[in-house]
Design an enzyme around this catalytic site. Structure first.
Site, mmCIF file in Angstrom:
data_model
loop_
_atom_site.group_PDB
_atom_site.id
_atom_site.type_symbol
_atom_site.label_atom_id
_atom_site.label_comp_id
_atom_site.label_asym_id
_atom_site.label_seq_id
_atom_site.Cartn_x
_atom_site.Cartn_y
_atom_site.Cartn_z
ATOM 1 N N LYS A 175 -18.295 40.962 -20.586
ATOM 2 C CA LYS A 175 -19.553 40.968 -21.355
ATOM 3 C C LYS A 175 -19.337 41.930 -22.518
ATOM 4 C CE LYS A 175 -23.158 42.683 -22.280
ATOM 5 N NZ LYS A 175 -23.465 43.080 -23.664
ATOM 6 N N GLU A 251 -16.096 54.841 -18.440
ATOM 7 C CA GLU A 251 -15.558 55.593 -19.575
ATOM 8 C C GLU A 251 -16.720 55.796 -20.536
ATOM 9 O OE1 GLU A 251 -12.009 53.498 -20.874
ATOM 10 O OE2 GLU A 251 -10.954 54.224 -19.102
ATOM 11 N N CYS A 285 -15.554 57.692 -29.172
ATOM 12 C CA CYS A 285 -15.878 58.548 -28.018
ATOM 13 C C CYS A 285 -15.046 59.817 -28.042
ATOM 14 C CB CYS A 285 -15.637 57.783 -26.726
ATOM 15 S SG CYS A 285 -13.968 57.123 -26.614
ATOM 16 N N GLU A 379 -24.060 63.564 -28.607
ATOM 17 C CA GLU A 379 -23.095 62.668 -29.246
ATOM 18 C C GLU A 379 -23.788 61.986 -30.427
ATOM 19 O OE1 GLU A 379 -21.831 59.157 -27.041
ATOM 20 O OE2 GLU A 379 -19.755 59.604 -27.584
HETATM 21 P P1 NAD Z 1 -23.967 51.149 -24.665
HETATM 22 O O1 NAD Z 1 -23.941 51.920 -23.400
HETATM 23 O O2 NAD Z 1 -25.230 51.025 -25.411
HETATM 24 O O3 NAD Z 1 -23.463 49.642 -24.419
HETATM 25 C C1 NAD Z 1 -22.192 49.367 -23.884
HETATM 26 C C2 NAD Z 1 -22.236 48.015 -23.202
HETATM 27 O O4 NAD Z 1 -23.085 48.105 -22.072
HETATM 28 C C3 NAD Z 1 -22.775 46.875 -24.056
HETATM 29 O O5 NAD Z 1 -22.009 45.727 -23.785
HETATM 30 C C4 NAD Z 1 -24.203 46.728 -23.554
HETATM 31 O O6 NAD Z 1 -24.737 45.427 -23.710
HETATM 32 C C5 NAD Z 1 -24.016 47.039 -22.088
HETATM 33 N N1 NAD Z 1 -25.215 47.528 -21.393
HETATM 34 C C6 NAD Z 1 -26.245 48.246 -21.905
HETATM 35 N N2 NAD Z 1 -27.146 48.513 -20.927
HETATM 36 C C7 NAD Z 1 -26.671 47.958 -19.783
HETATM 37 C C8 NAD Z 1 -27.134 47.891 -18.443
HETATM 38 N N3 NAD Z 1 -28.283 48.464 -18.069
HETATM 39 N N4 NAD Z 1 -26.374 47.252 -17.526
HETATM 40 C C9 NAD Z 1 -25.198 46.689 -17.881
HETATM 41 N N5 NAD Z 1 -24.721 46.692 -19.139
HETATM 42 C C10 NAD Z 1 -25.439 47.336 -20.083
HETATM 43 O O7 NAD Z 1 -22.812 51.797 -25.575
HETATM 44 P P2 NAD Z 1 -22.449 51.430 -27.089
HETATM 45 O O8 NAD Z 1 -23.504 51.970 -27.986
HETATM 46 O O9 NAD Z 1 -22.066 50.001 -27.181
HETATM 47 O O10 NAD Z 1 -21.092 52.269 -27.282
HETATM 48 C C11 NAD Z 1 -21.048 53.580 -27.705
HETATM 49 C C12 NAD Z 1 -20.838 54.508 -26.518
HETATM 50 O O11 NAD Z 1 -19.624 54.172 -25.854
HETATM 51 C C13 NAD Z 1 -20.671 55.963 -26.941
HETATM 52 O O12 NAD Z 1 -21.385 56.779 -26.050
HETATM 53 C C14 NAD Z 1 -19.171 56.194 -26.786
HETATM 54 O O13 NAD Z 1 -18.794 57.538 -26.595
HETATM 55 C C15 NAD Z 1 -18.863 55.350 -25.607
HETATM 56 N N6 NAD Z 1 -17.429 55.041 -25.560
HETATM 57 C C16 NAD Z 1 -16.657 55.645 -24.602
HETATM 58 C C17 NAD Z 1 -15.286 55.400 -24.569
HETATM 59 C C18 NAD Z 1 -14.398 56.042 -23.543
HETATM 60 O O14 NAD Z 1 -13.268 55.602 -23.408
HETATM 61 N N7 NAD Z 1 -14.861 57.042 -22.832
HETATM 62 C C19 NAD Z 1 -14.715 54.541 -25.517
HETATM 63 C C20 NAD Z 1 -15.536 53.954 -26.470
HETATM 64 C C21 NAD Z 1 -16.908 54.198 -26.482
#
Ligand code: NAD
Length: 482
Positions: A175, A251, A285, A379
């Protein structure tokens, strides 16, 4: 307008309920793709296809050499379609095209090759016993993997998840993030062309809460959940997966500190700090989003940092010279601008940068903020970096560790002992000394605290994506001592 379907059981398909959503190009601010809007019904179809492919299909039962060959073909196809994939991610979320062509598409192909090779070459341990038995371990595929990814490195993070899952014989429902859906369907198409059997890699589009994302994490037919995204979302994902006891790998977010000691090579420290703070417009991130600088070199360091920040090329992501494009969406731009507007209220001063036309923020360096300011704790996920002074090593470590996050940290020093000492004391999953972003996919990757649960990479991915099994054999024809 590009139309983007789900890919389920080897077929491109519309949403069960016929819905679609738009992906907006953040540079033009105009919708450019219409995407299948998945929900519980689409997830049910995809999980059923993945389950069938796992229980009855050839993929989990294939020899590793055969799987390895398919995944290498998959990597070749990614490189052959680099232009199309790069264009999709750039149009979806504004990333400079040169970053995609030079780094992310090649790294995505490398993800597939690395985990294909790792699975094919990985040894399993044998435990000889005095009793005339021996035990050995087998790493069996775990089953159906749910992979949920964010928008900031779409293709790269999708392949980081699916490559080890597939290499170890699992089937996958991916997804992708709703802000960056387009390349994922291309990825699934290329996987089929490479020889993945139908149902082995499925893509369902949609949103998170009360949509495809949540439905996937709650689905009892899912055996593993690998998630990358925000820490708050990670909590929801873990709770949903707990309802059917599926192991999770999370992550999550970060607030990486870059520590610059007075004895550092300042040219190197400036260059790495610029990359750490401003690559991908700070939407990383692992960003070095807090700069801690020893007081005796603060002024000199900040002068050089500001000059370097001002030399970055900001603008149209399709121009190969561009180094920072727009922020990924209006909503995200407004969040980042909220932090910009609050800088004077929090006692800070913008030394360079700020808001630009469209959804753009120029590389922004801020002085005068204290460690408790929201800009130093939360962040921001944009190109804004506060610079704070410290007096000695103990204070630097204390400031760096004063965070709920613990994904990564950087340390710049020419003192070898200090480099090792500080690396050991930092509370972080990865510490880079005199560098940033260098990766070895055999090494563990993940974070502590609000930055995540578990590690992936090399054998860490093997342990997550398999069910290790012990087989105990009696070997009485060869008693101990002979
Ligand atoms: P997000 O958490 O808003 O969304 C990530 C994914 O989760 C999307 O596909 C979204 O549709 C899905 N999602 C959202 N709510 C959900 C739920 N309740 N159940 C299941 N799926 C759900 O994150 P984002 O804004 O897309 O990405 C940015 C974040 O990702 C930042 O916090 C960044 O630090 C983190 N990130 C971490 C790493 C790492 O390796 N640690 C790498 C890249 C990004």
């Amino acid at each position: 307008m590009t139309v983007v379907p789900h890919v389920i059981d080897g077929e491109e398909t519309d949403a069960v309920h016929g819905g679609r959503f738009e992906s907006v190009n953040p540079w033009t601010r105009v919708p450019w793709a219409e995407v299948a809007l998945g929900d519980e019904a689409d997830v049910a179809r995809a999980v059923a296809a993945a389950r069938r492919a796992f229980d009855e299909g050839p993929w989990p039962r294939m020899g590793t050499a055969e799987r390895r060959a398919v995944l290498h073909r998959f990597a070749d196809l990614l490189l052959a379609h680099a232009g199309e994939l790069a264009q999709a991610d750039s149009s979806d979320m504004g990333k400079p095209i040169s970053d995609l062509l030079e780094r992310e598409v090649p790294r995505s192909a490398h993800n597939l090759r690395f985990f294909a090779d790792h699975a094919a070459l990985a040894p399993g341990a044998v435990f000889p016993m005095d009793s005339g038995h021996h035990a050995y371990e087998r790493f069996e595929p775990a089953g159906v993997v749910a992979a949920i990814s964010p928008w900031n490195f779409p293709l790269m993070l999708e392949t980081w998840k699916i490559a080890p899952a597939l290499a170890w014989g699992n089937t996958v429902v991916l997804k992708p993030a709703e802000e960056s859906p387009v390349s994922a369907s291309s990825l699934a198409r290329l996987g089929l062309e490479a020889g993945l059997p139908p149902g082995v890699l499925n893509v369902v589009h949609g949103f998170g809460p009360e949509s495809a994302g949540e439905a996937l994490t709650r689905h009892p037919g899912v055996d593993r959940v690998t998630f990358t995204g925000e820490s708050a979302t990670g909590r929801a994902v873990a709770a949903a997966a707990a309802s059917h006891l599926a192991p999770v790998s999370l992550e999550l977010g970060g607030k990486g500190a870059s520590i610059v000691f007075a004895d550092a090579d300042l040219d190197g420290a400036v260059a790495w700090s610029i990359r750490a703070a401003f690559s991908n417009a700070g939407q990383v991130c692992l960003a070095g989003s807090r700069l801690l600088v020893e007081a005796s070199v603060l002024d000199e360091f900040v002068d050089r940092l500001v000059t370097a920040a001002e030399s970055l090329v900001v603008g149209d992501p399709s121009d190969p010279k561009t180094q920072l494009g727009p922020l990924s969406s209006r909503q995200h731009f407004e969040k980042v601008v909220g932090y910009l507007d609050d800088i004077p209220l929090a006692g800070g001063k913008v030394l360079t940068g700020g808001r630009r036309d469209g959804w753009m923020v120029a590389p922004t360096v801020v002085s005068g903020l204290g460690p408790k300011a929201p800009h130093c704790r939360e962040e921001i996920f944009g190109p804004i970096v506060p610079v704070l002074p410290f007096e000695d090593e103990a204070e630097a470590v204390r400031l760096a560790n004063d965070s709920l996050f613990g994904l990564n940290a950087m340390c710049f020093t020419t003192n070898l002992s200090r480099g090792h000492r500080v690396a050991a004391r930092l509370r972080a999953g990865t510490v880079w000394v005199n560098c940033f972003f260098v990766r070895d996919l055999r090494a563990p990757f993940g974070g502590v605290g609000d930055s995540g649960v578990g590690r992936e990479g090399g054998t860490y991915s093997r342990e997550f994506f398999t069910e290790p099994k012990t087989v105990m054999m009696e070997v009485d024809s060869c008693p101990a001592g002979f």
